[in-house]
Design a protein around this motif. Structure first.
Motif, mmCIF file in Angstrom:
data_model
loop_
_atom_site.group_PDB
_atom_site.id
_atom_site.type_symbol
_atom_site.label_atom_id
_atom_site.label_comp_id
_atom_site.label_asym_id
_atom_site.label_seq_id
_atom_site.Cartn_x
_atom_site.Cartn_y
_atom_site.Cartn_z
ATOM 1 N N HIS A 177 0.849 -1.196 0.000
ATOM 2 C CA HIS A 177 0.000 0.000 0.000
ATOM 3 C C HIS A 177 0.884 1.246 0.000
ATOM 4 N N LYS A 178 0.772 2.021 -1.076
ATOM 5 C CA LYS A 178 1.584 3.224 -1.242
ATOM 6 C C LYS A 178 0.716 4.348 -1.787
ATOM 7 N N ALA A 179 1.097 5.548 -1.439
ATOM 8 C CA ALA A 179 0.425 6.722 -1.998
ATOM 9 C C ALA A 179 1.434 7.858 -2.105
ATOM 10 N N SER A 180 1.270 8.675 -3.138
ATOM 11 C CA SER A 180 2.179 9.803 -3.356
ATOM 12 C C SER A 180 1.397 11.047 -3.729
ATOM 13 N N ALA A 181 2.016 12.183 -3.455
ATOM 14 C CA ALA A 181 1.425 13.472 -3.853
ATOM 15 C C ALA A 181 2.544 14.418 -4.260
ATOM 16 N N MET A 182 2.326 15.142 -5.343
ATOM 17 C CA MET A 182 3.228 16.214 -5.742
ATOM 18 C C MET A 182 2.627 17.496 -5.173
ATOM 19 N N ILE A 183 3.297 18.055 -4.146
ATOM 20 C CA ILE A 183 2.765 19.218 -3.432
ATOM 21 C C ILE A 183 3.583 20.450 -3.822
ATOM 22 N N VAL B 62 11.428 19.212 -16.466
ATOM 23 C CA VAL B 62 10.620 17.997 -16.664
ATOM 24 C C VAL B 62 9.167 18.304 -16.981
ATOM 25 N N GLU B 63 8.857 19.561 -17.276
ATOM 26 C CA GLU B 63 7.449 19.942 -17.410
ATOM 27 C C GLU B 63 6.746 19.279 -18.596
ATOM 28 N N ASP B 64 7.510 18.761 -19.551
ATOM 29 C CA ASP B 64 6.892 18.078 -20.685
ATOM 30 C C ASP B 64 6.876 16.563 -20.523
ATOM 31 N N SER B 65 7.286 16.080 -19.371
ATOM 32 C CA SER B 65 7.323 14.639 -19.134
ATOM 33 C C SER B 65 5.923 14.082 -18.937
ATOM 34 N N ASP B 66 5.760 12.823 -19.332
ATOM 35 C CA ASP B 66 4.482 12.147 -19.159
ATOM 36 C C ASP B 66 4.145 12.052 -17.674
ATOM 37 N N GLY B 67 2.995 12.546 -17.279
ATOM 38 C CA GLY B 67 2.572 12.497 -15.884
ATOM 39 C C GLY B 67 2.633 13.825 -15.174
ATOM 40 N N ILE B 68 3.378 14.791 -15.741
ATOM 41 C CA ILE B 68 3.451 16.122 -15.119
ATOM 42 C C ILE B 68 2.277 16.950 -15.635
ATOM 43 N N LYS C 199 -2.757 5.040 -6.919
ATOM 44 C CA LYS C 199 -2.774 4.261 -8.156
ATOM 45 C C LYS C 199 -1.357 4.170 -8.722
ATOM 46 N N PRO C 200 -0.822 2.954 -8.825
ATOM 47 C CA PRO C 200 0.565 2.792 -9.297
ATOM 48 C C PRO C 200 0.824 3.448 -10.651
ATOM 49 N N GLU C 201 -0.157 3.363 -11.549
ATOM 50 C CA GLU C 201 0.054 3.938 -12.881
ATOM 51 C C GLU C 201 0.182 5.452 -12.836
ATOM 52 N N GLU C 202 -0.294 6.064 -11.740
ATOM 53 C CA GLU C 202 -0.196 7.520 -11.605
ATOM 54 C C GLU C 202 1.050 7.918 -10.814
ATOM 55 N N TYR C 203 1.233 7.321 -9.615
ATOM 56 C CA TYR C 203 2.376 7.771 -8.811
ATOM 57 C C TYR C 203 3.714 7.297 -9.380
ATOM 58 N N SER C 204 3.703 6.194 -10.139
ATOM 59 C CA SER C 204 4.959 5.738 -10.737
ATOM 60 C C SER C 204 5.492 6.754 -11.736
ATOM 61 N N LYS C 205 4.600 7.488 -12.373
ATOM 62 C CA LYS C 205 5.044 8.528 -13.310
ATOM 63 C C LYS C 205 5.772 9.640 -12.563
ATOM 64 N N TYR C 206 5.241 10.022 -11.411
ATOM 65 C CA TYR C 206 5.911 11.046 -10.605
ATOM 66 C C TYR C 206 7.338 10.622 -10.264
ATOM 67 N N TRP C 207 7.487 9.359 -9.821
ATOM 68 C CA TRP C 207 8.798 8.899 -9.365
ATOM 69 C C TRP C 207 9.757 8.677 -10.530
ATOM 70 N N ILE D 123 9.731 10.524 -13.167
ATOM 71 C CA ILE D 123 10.141 11.898 -13.487
ATOM 72 C C ILE D 123 11.250 12.339 -12.546
ATOM 73 N N ARG D 124 11.068 12.057 -11.267
ATOM 74 C CA ARG D 124 12.082 12.426 -10.288
ATOM 75 C C ARG D 124 13.421 11.737 -10.585
ATOM 76 N N LYS D 125 13.372 10.465 -10.965
ATOM 77 C CA LYS D 125 14.598 9.732 -11.260
ATOM 78 C C LYS D 125 15.336 10.312 -12.464
ATOM 79 N N GLY D 126 14.594 10.927 -13.348
ATOM 80 C CA GLY D 126 15.204 11.437 -14.562
ATOM 81 C C GLY D 126 15.578 12.900 -14.536
ATOM 82 N N VAL D 127 15.523 13.537 -13.361
ATOM 83 C CA VAL D 127 15.803 14.977 -13.290
ATOM 84 C C VAL D 127 17.218 15.302 -13.753
#
Length: 961
Positions: free
Chosen positions: A270-276, A310-316, A367-375, A377-381
């Motif tokens: 069980h995981k959850a993420s938020a871009m604040i 990263v503003e043009d990355s998928d998920g942002i 939702k993994p398909e949503e928060y995985s995009k955030y992470w 993106i972070r990995k690719g900064v």
């Protein structure tokens, strides 16, 4: 020319290591000598070791001749710790063994295992690695541990230092110690008793020195990889465990680690993420200090410049483009053992942040398909920011750590310092929850004043981090060369002397990675800078991070995507300067095979590159330069304009060869064909028993115009000429089976006019003949528009790579589908599937992967067979159209991990969606591979239903071939 001792080393080591894995040539020494950092040295000898025995031999000889040695795994290190101008031992590919222990509680590994792969094999046990660096999809465990790379969530509580249990080590003199094996410990105690006693003596002295011991505890209360890890002397009693933990963060300066055992950690379900989003960086840091005691397991900061990168990355979300300067994001993650606990965690975090102003309302997703995009993106900064740099500048990344209470003020001052020195593109981001930030800036070193700018900036960073806040100059990227001159200042004289004592004990001749961590040259960090000179728009964004290499099928064989760019940059530099013409000539000559001819051009390197660099596209561009001659263009034009005749000739030739195969058998024909190929200098294409027989094109049937279900079917030129091989289980041509399947599902099949003359253009594109590639695709496009009535009916192409090009270059009104996609979307409900009790394998081609259809391929196969295997770590097959006939060694290397899986799983047949790929797969897997269409047709029957159209005689229409 190698110096005398290097020559002796090179001659003697050949008794244990084959010459093909010993490099002394200019091109491979340059290419393999490059890592992700911003320094460059070129080794004299590269040893691609495959086992511990070979490393032991190399170290024994290096010790004998007093030659420095550096170790390398993936080469994703950033601080100059994996480069050398002496001997480089690479232990990446072929060092991928592992064993799951204690039901997943521990794992024993070799150093070349990629971090993400480890998590993949641990997933069924509900476990994962503790360290989770942003480079985990590319970095190998040897480098992760030796650099004490930690990452986003592991902090200091689950990093490599805390989770390593034992290690198998090769010392500078060639001695081997396995700290997890009692017999090995006893043998080492007998042979190296003085060594163990010295470890115990240092341990006791450090503990007796309260000031030093307290200093060590304080320094390691936050992330710290500055200098050698001297905390084992206060954390452990057992001298062998002290040795193990001294390895963590030692960057190959103490010993080679051939194997290690680590404790795993829980992979929460069980995981959850938020871009604040916060209005400024100080508020964002203050919020992290507030969240620290709460149920927050990760808090990653991205400042406004990082967000812009990263503003043009998928998920942002699109709205970040409108944010004003100063807005800073914190990517928060919370973990739980149940959904109820997760919901409570989210509620608590929101309560902790209720007093803070945010630019947008706080929204968590589980939702993994949503928060995985955030992470992702972070990995690719880092690579993304590096890709935005001004062409020709060097991308520099540092990482520091502050105590959490100092975070807001220290971060603001760091941001001011970056602005003071004019680094307008300077970025601050990273692991805020641990007080650990990375900052990136792009520097030009062409002029003395630019170098002075860098020196002055680094001195102020040193003062800010060390003198003002007593933080860490290196938090997790390792000391390397760029912080070696600052180790003494951060730690003080006493601790620094302790580190030197440890180094002297393990490496008396200072042969292991000299210049790294312990370096008495105060200017070593401003020497040997790497230059990233422009070559071509396609690859100029590359910062040589190496993220591409996990998806580059020739990495470890010829050159990788990264290495191709490295060599081309040096070629361009030498061309521009006019220096060293002999070197230029050698690089160009070597690149012909290593860089150009062995590149499959599949573009999968772009899928793991954070800025989407397709090195295959660049290689095709280079090929276009090589074929830009009147003769080449003339031949290309003749083939394009007489394609039907060419296809007929190929068809006839394949029928003849198949007839000979039937008469002679595989062994005799294989020997004869191999002999002729050898005599021709490999100019004759390689023959394999999987070679298909020639087939004739399809015969269209009358079309019932009253049937609303219509599809335009374009059998690729390959499907119109290449049928099954002699040993294949299905004997009918693919186009005939495809037509049967479509009709079984109730479709009227429309063929385009003049099929035998049509082609998507891929064969020309792969050779760099873009003009004729576009000519053929334009001809096909016109025929498909006519047949589909300008996009009214869907178009099916039976070959995935052909369809991929068609989608990229053709009119968007055409609804283009490849087999798996069409079956999954339009035929599953029109067919009755009678699943067979068989173990089958599926192979997603590179284009299937790039189109995101792998899951659908597996789903279609699972509707057909009881057990479907998708072999892990098998990417592009490397056949690449006709390239597999000319360079079969690439195909063999790309599929080296396939056959063991096929044998282990008892696979009876494999299925894919590209005939040429299937030839290579069959050759190297040991079981036949054919189109997935064969399997679907075999196990299905039509569902009888009352048609929704009036039955009446169909108009007599026959599409022309």
């Amino acid at each position: 020319m190698l110096e005398e001792n290097y020559k002796k080393f090179y001659e003697e080591i050949q008794s244990d290591i084959e010459k093909s894995r010993l490099y002394t040539d200019e091109i491979r020494n340059l290419a393999y000598g490059t890592d992700a950092g911003f320094y460059r040295l070129t080794p004299k000898i590269i040893v691609r070791a495959q086992n511990e025995k070979e490393v032991t031999k190399a170290l024994t000889l290096a010790n004998k001749y007093s030659l420095p040695v550096t170790f390398r795994a993936a080469g994703t290190s950033l601080a100059g710790q994996a480069i050398t101008d002496s001997i480089l031992i690479i232990a990446g590919k072929h060092w991928e063994g592992y064993e799951i222990l204690k039901g997943g509680e521990e794992i024993r590994m070799q150093p070349g295992l990629v971090g993400a792969r480890i998590n993949q094999v641990l997933a069924p046990y509900g476990k994962k690695l503790g360290p989770d660096p942003a480079s985990i999809n590319s970095a190998m465990i040897g480098g992760i541990v030796m650099n004490n790379a930690s990452g986003m969530n592991c902090g200091t509580h689950e990093n490599a230092y805390k989770t390593i249990r034992s290690a198998r080590l090769v010392f500078a003199d060639g001695t081997v110690l396995d700290t997890g094996d009692e017999t090995s410990r006893k043998e080492f105690m007998n042979s190296h008793g003085d060594f163990i006693r010295k470890i115990e003596e240092i341990r006791d002295c450090v503990r007796a020195n309260k000031t030093l011991a307290d200093r060590i505890r304080h320094k390691y209360s936050i992330k710290n990889t500055t200098g050698l890890s001297i905390n084992p002397f206060i954390d452990y009693d057992d001298p062998f465990q002290i040795i193990v933990n001294l390895m963590v963060g030692s960057e190959g300066t103490l010993a080679f680690m051939s194997e290690l055992t680590m404790k795993t950690v829980t992979n929460h379900k069980h995981k959850a993420s938020a871009m604040i989003y916060f209005p400024d960086i100080v508020t964002a840091c203050q919020s992290v200090v507030t969240m620290k005691p709460g149920p927050v397991h990760g808090a990653e900061m991205l400042d406004r410049v990082a967000l812009r990168a990263v503003e043009d990355s998928d998920g942002i979300p699109a709205f970040i483009k409108d944010f004003p300067d100063g807005v800073t994001a914190i990517l928060v993650e919370t973990l739980a053992n149940s959904q109820e606990e997760l919901d409570n965690n989210i509620k608590e975090i929101k309560n902790l942040l209720s007093a803070y102003e945010t630019v947008k309302p706080i929204e968590f997703t589980d939702k993994p398909e949503e928060y995985s995009k955030y992470w992702n993106i972070r990995k690719g900064v880092f690579p993304a920011v590096g890709g935005l740099r001004e062409t020709g500048t060097t991308c520099i990344i540092e990482d520091v750590a502050f105590h959490i209470e100092d975070l807001p003020k220290a971060t603001a001052e760091l941001q001011e310092l970056i602005a003071k020195y004019g680094y307008k593109d300077g970025v601050i981001y990273g692991h805020a929850l641990e007080g650990n930030f990375h900052f990136i800036f792009n520097q030009n070193f062409d002029k003395p004043e630019e170098l002075e700018q860098y020196v002055s900036f680094m001195k102020e960073v040193d003062y800010l981090v060390v003198d003002k806040y007593d933080g860490s100059l290196k938090a997790e990227h390792g000391t390397g060369r760029n912080m070696a001159p600052f180790v003494k200042h951060e730690w003080g004289e006493e601790a620094y002397e302790l580190m030197k004592e440890v180094k002297q004990l393990f490496d008396p001749k200072s042969l292991l990675n000299p210049g790294v961590i312990i370096n008495e040259d105060p200017d070593c960090y401003i020497k040997d800078f790497k230059t990233l000179k422009p070559v071509h728009d396609i690859v100029d964004k590359c910062i040589e991070c190496g993220f591409c290499e996990v998806n580059c099928l020739t990495a470890g064989f010829s050159l990788s995507a990264r290495q191709r760019t490295v060599v081309q940059r040096e070629i361009k530099r030498l061309e521009n300067t006019g220096e060293n013409p002999d070197m230029l000539k050698k690089l160009k000559k070597g690149f012909a095979y290593l860089g150009e001819q062995t590149c499959a051009g599949d573009g999968l390197c772009a899928t793991s590159c954070p800025v989407g660099i397709d090195t295959g596209k660049y290689i095709k561009y280079l090929r276009s330069l090589n074929v830009d001659t009147a003769r080449a263009q003339k031949i290309s034009g003749i083939v394009a304009n007489n394609f039907s005749t060419v296809g007929s000739t190929i068809r006839t030739g394949l029928k003849f060869v198949n007839g000979v195969h039937t008469v002679m058998g595989s062994t005799l024909l294989g020997g004869i064909a191999g002999g002729f190929r050898k005599l021709s200098g490999n100019s004759i294409p390689a023959w394999t028993p999987a070679m298909p027989k020639g087939v004739s094109g399809p015969k269209p049937k009358e079309i019932n115009q009253e049937n609303p279900l219509k599809v335009v079917y374009f059998p690729s030129c390959i499907a119109q000429t290449m049928g099954p091989a002699k040993g294949d289980p299905y004997k009918e041509p693919l186009h005939k089976v495809t037509q049967k399947l479509l009709e079984k599902a109730g479709y009227e099949v429309i063929f385009p006019d003049k099929m035998s003359s049509l082609c998507c253009g891929t064969p020309w594109e792969s050779k760099g003949l873009i003009e004729h590639a576009d000519q053929k695709s334009s001809e096909l496009e016109a025929a498909l528009l006519k047949a589909s009535e300008n996009g009214k009916y869907p178009v099916l192409c039976d070959t995935s790579p052909c369809l991929y090009r068609m989608r990229n270059v053709m009119d968007k009104s055409l609804k283009l589908y490849e087999p798996v996609e069409f079956i999954h979307e339009f035929m599953m409900d029109k067919l009755k599937f009678n699943k067979v009790d068989e173990v089958v394998a599926v192979h997603p081609t590179c284009t299937t992967t790039k189109m995101g259809l792998t899951a659908k391929l597996k789903a279609v196969a699972e509707a057909c067979a009881s057990h479907v295997v998708l072999p892990e770590e098998v990417g592009c097959c490397g056949f690449a159209g006709d390239r597999g006939f000319n360079y079969p060694e690439v195909n063999k290397y790309a599929l080296r991990k396939l056959h063991p899986v096929i044998e282990k799983e008892k696979v009876v047949a494999g299925y894919s969606n590209s005939r040429t790929c299937e030839i290579g797969l069959t050759t190297n897997a040991g079981v036949p591979y054919m189109s997935i269409i064969y399997l679907v047709n075999r196990v299905t029957e039509g569902i009888k239903a009352t048609p929704n159209y009036k039955k009446k005689p169909a108009k007599k229409e026959r599409a022309a071939i």
